[in-house]
Design an enzyme around this catalytic site. Structure first.
Site, mmCIF file in Angstrom:
data_model
loop_
_atom_site.group_PDB
_atom_site.id
_atom_site.type_symbol
_atom_site.label_atom_id
_atom_site.label_comp_id
_atom_site.label_asym_id
_atom_site.label_seq_id
_atom_site.Cartn_x
_atom_site.Cartn_y
_atom_site.Cartn_z
ATOM 1 N N LYS A 1 5.400 13.395 40.154
ATOM 2 C CA LYS A 1 4.713 13.694 38.896
ATOM 3 C C LYS A 1 5.419 14.815 38.152
ATOM 4 C CE LYS A 1 0.005 13.726 37.177
ATOM 5 N NZ LYS A 1 -1.405 13.634 37.577
ATOM 6 N N GLU B 1 -12.915 12.640 38.466
ATOM 7 C CA GLU B 1 -11.895 13.535 39.013
ATOM 8 C C GLU B 1 -12.406 14.963 38.953
ATOM 9 O OE1 GLU B 1 -7.924 13.557 37.376
ATOM 10 O OE2 GLU B 1 -8.048 11.422 36.895
ATOM 11 N N GLU C 1 0.106 20.123 38.687
ATOM 12 C CA GLU C 1 -0.281 18.713 38.743
ATOM 13 C C GLU C 1 0.166 18.043 40.037
ATOM 14 O OE1 GLU C 1 -2.107 16.896 36.814
ATOM 15 O OE2 GLU C 1 -2.352 18.087 35.006
ATOM 16 N N GLU D 1 1.594 14.727 44.689
ATOM 17 C CA GLU D 1 2.346 13.711 43.953
ATOM 18 C C GLU D 1 3.739 14.251 43.652
ATOM 19 O OE1 GLU D 1 -0.347 11.309 41.164
ATOM 20 O OE2 GLU D 1 -1.221 13.312 41.118
#
Length: 282
Positions: free
Chosen positions: A259, A205, A265, A256
């Site tokens: 999340k 990642e 994030e 996302e």
């Protein structure tokens, strides 16, 4: 290449016949059972890998994600061994079985030459690395210069975090112009210190969020980091291993929205939901 954090059937079906090299992970919750029982590992592979093995190009199977250090770390070596055996049983012995770790496995991380795994994880990292060395598989590492920069912008300059520094950080006889290279070589040095210099790393990642923490996050900053990272991955190694090719997975294809907590994030996307690019990568 594409990395799946779990074996999602709809995605695996869509990958049939594409030739895209795929990394697929077990859930962290499965590690205990996979470690305790070869039969459990056989069942996981039979369910999640075997139905697609002739049409999907599996490159890696990862036993857990970022569980080291932590209580689940004890299960990783056994899970890796059992998964490897299960894959071998269906003719996929060339698939790399590994795990994914982040920077908290390092007790010391700067300068890169001084880096070492923290004492609580040395034993499990040695077990994992011994397995990787035996089978010629890489260790997967998550590398995020963004978080280091956003946490300490007074001491880490944006240019270093985004591959555009003109003055190096000197570590012995090696010059580091990017924080990314220093972070990758910190893992290389830590592996060397446990006698595992033959084990390579894959960057499982890396990325830069485009929103959520102004002024550090923006589309321009995300574009600068990711386009420079792509160029680096295609053309260069790191100062400690200049001739090594590093496979790199960019995080992430889409934002996302579920999340938590809300913030950076959720904002790493490369594509909008309609599949148009947020910014050009190439």
């Amino acid at each position: 290449m594409m990395r799946l954090f779990a074996p999602t059937p709809q995605i695996l079906e869509a990958l049939r016949g594409t030739g895209i090299l795929v990394s697929v992970g077990t859930t962290n919750e499965d590690l205990n059972a996979l470690s305790a029982s070869q039969e459990a590992a056989n069942s996981w592979v039979t369910t999640n890998i075997a139905p697609y093995k002739d049409d999907v190009a599996f490159g890696w199977v990862t036993a857990g994600n970022e569980v080291i250090p932590g209580p689940l770390s004890q299960y990783v070596p056994g899970a890796m061994t059992n998964l490897y055996n299960a894959l071998t049983n269906i003719g996929l012995d060339k698939v790399n079985v590994t795990t994914v770790v982040h920077g908290s496995t390092l007790g010391t991380s700067f300068p890169p030459s001084a880096s070492a795994f923290s004492p609580p994880v040395v034993d499990v990292m040695t077990q994992i690395s011994t397995f990787l060395k035996l089978h010629g598989s890489p260790l997967m590492i998550n590398v995020y210069p963004y978080f280091a920069y956003a946490t300490d912008p007074k001491n880490i300059i944006l240019a270093s975090a985004q591959f555009s520094a003109t003055t190096p950080v000197v570590d012995g006889n090696l010059n580091y112009y990017s924080l990314y290279s220093a972070m990758v070589d910190s893992f290389n040095a830590a592996l060397e210190k446990i006698g595992m210099s033959e084990v390579n790393v894959v960057i499982s990642e890396s990325g830069w969020p485009s929103a959520g923490n102004d002024p550090y996050t923006s589309i321009d900053n995300a574009k600068a980091y990711n386009t420079n990272l792509v160029h680096r991955a295609l053309t260069e190694g790191t100062p400690r291993r200049p001739n090594q090719h590093y496979d790199v997975f960019l995080f992430a294809m889409f934002n996302e929205n579920l999340k938590q907590p809300v913030g950076v994030e959720q904002n790493f996307r490369l594509f909008y939901p309609n599949m148009s690019s947020v910014y050009p990568l190439f």
